[in-house]
Design an enzyme around this catalytic site. Structure first.
Site, PDB file in Angstrom:
ATOM      1  N   ILE B  17       0.842  -1.202   0.000  1.00 20.67           N
ATOM      2  CA  ILE B  17       0.000   0.000   0.000  1.00 20.67           C
ATOM      3  C   ILE B  17       0.881   1.257   0.000  1.00 20.67           C
ATOM      4  CG2 ILE B  17      -0.199   0.396   2.508  1.00 20.67           C
ATOM      5  CD1 ILE B  17      -3.367   0.354   0.615  1.00 20.67           C
ATOM      6  N   SER B  18       2.146   1.089   0.329  1.00 19.31           N
ATOM      7  CA  SER B  18       3.075   2.219   0.443  1.00 19.31           C
ATOM      8  C   SER B  18       3.882   2.400  -0.838  1.00 19.31           C
ATOM      9  CB  SER B  18       4.016   1.967   1.630  1.00 19.31           C
ATOM     10  OG  SER B  18       5.253   2.622   1.454  1.00 19.31           O
TER      11      SER B  18
END
EC number: 2.5.1.18
Lengths: 243, 243
Positions: B17-18
């Site tokens: 997600i990063s």
């Protein structure tokens, strides 16, 4: 792009309360004579930028704060900037802010034609707070800073008086607003003017990207010290680095 | 220090997600064959680290978020990582989290002996969310990712089933706790084990410092691609870079 093209304006917005700004300041002062740039120092108020952006310092997350101390010491050591952890709690130093100090720097900036005095005064302030853990806001502190930076006692007195004036207060606020206009939310904020467009960089860890954007080359935080070279060498070095 | 000394363990804690983790991941995967390191991929949960550290994502300060998008695009372009701004609002993508995706990556990690499969699956997930703006959490998305990463349909089905097991849920949580134990407050978190001591680096902008700490040399985010060199060249290159 080659660095032999037009000199590019690079603005550094900073506050001496910000240790990462010290890193950016020293690195950009070193590259001023390596890259084909015109560095302009823009003393401003971190508290004002935080307020305007709805941002907070890193100290609201304890782990982030703890990491920051390690990170700063490592970066300072690598870059040759004498950052130290003050003996008194950092929060106490930070809590006092930097309003009188940044008004003083602004008075110096308004008084002098070039950035040389601003550079020396700023460096002395950073050395006080981020190397020696000393106060930077009392009148006596600022007087000491001014004299260490090579200003006469009389000049210092004059600048301290001016630093209380509406003109200086307004100027500091205008510069802070300018940083907000560029989308700023913290310092250091570096604005590289490339082909009429402002390229904004936050932090002291985008120099490699900044160099790329300026058509220059990054060779680490300690390029050859400019004082050992004459201007002919500068040109040669710039040409070699751009090739 | 010379890179000819003992191979150093480098752990990369990340969550797909990063987007900054994608940058760190690609750069470290490239340097795996340039620096004398043993890179271990540690899939973990960003949400868990945020919660454990009392931290928030950058999206709670709108200007920071706006800058982040510019910064990511610039860094991606410079590093040769195809980061793109998704057509749908980023907050929507982020809001869905990455729990099923990271459980799947964990199942892949537990199933395979080396990191090769974990690397391919992670890259496919990043490509989906941060290049194509697609979902990464639905079963059909994960099945597609698995097959694109070279797993058989049967293997994917098996791993998806395992990803729901208590063992995998516990493993993901343990890795996340490990990141917290190292002082983590966000991802990417890189831990370089140097002479028995873990040196912790947050973010995708400390590679030059990391190289210094490892006794290696940083030559930008795109070192010579290892696939074009045989192992003899690796040794030669490492020796040249350490000299």
């Amino acid at each position: 792009m080659s660095s032999s093209s037009k000199v590019k304006l690079v603005e550094l917005f900073y506050d001496v309360i910000s240790p990462y700004s010290w890193l950016a300041f020293e690195v950009l002062c070193r590259y001023r004579n390596v890259w084909n740039i015109n560095l302009k120092l823009r003393p401003a108020l971190l508290g004002g930028v935080y307020k305007g952006a709805g941002n907070k310092g890193p100290d609201d997350v304890p782990r982030k704060f703890h990491y920051m101390v390690t990170d700063l010491l490592r970066l300072g050591s690598y870059a040759g900037v004498p950052l130290r952890v003050p003996a008194q709690p950092i929060n106490v130093l930070l809590g006092k802010g930097s309003l009188p100090a940044m008004r003083f720097v602004t008075a110096v900036a308004e008084d002098s034609a070039g950035d040389a005095k601003v550079e020396r005064v700023s460096r002395e302030l950073w050395t006080r707070i981020w190397s020696n853990g000393q106060d930077i806001n009392q009148l006596s502190s600022l007087a000491e800073v001014g004299q260490k930076a090579g200003l006469s006692a009389r000049k210092v007195e004059e600048l301290l008086e001016q630093s209380q004036s509406k003109a200086i207060k307004d100027k500091l606020w205008n510069t802070t607003e300018k940083a907000l206009d560029y989308g700023g939310f913290g310092f250091p904020l570096t604005v590289c003017h490339v082909e009429g467009e402002p390229k904004v960089f936050f932090g002291s860890d985008r120099f490699e990207l900044m160099a790329h954007c300026l058509g220059e080359r990054w060779v680490g935080p300690k390029p050859v010290h400019p004082s050992v070279m004459d201007s002919q060498s500068h040109a040669t070095m710039r040409a070699a680095m751009a090739s």
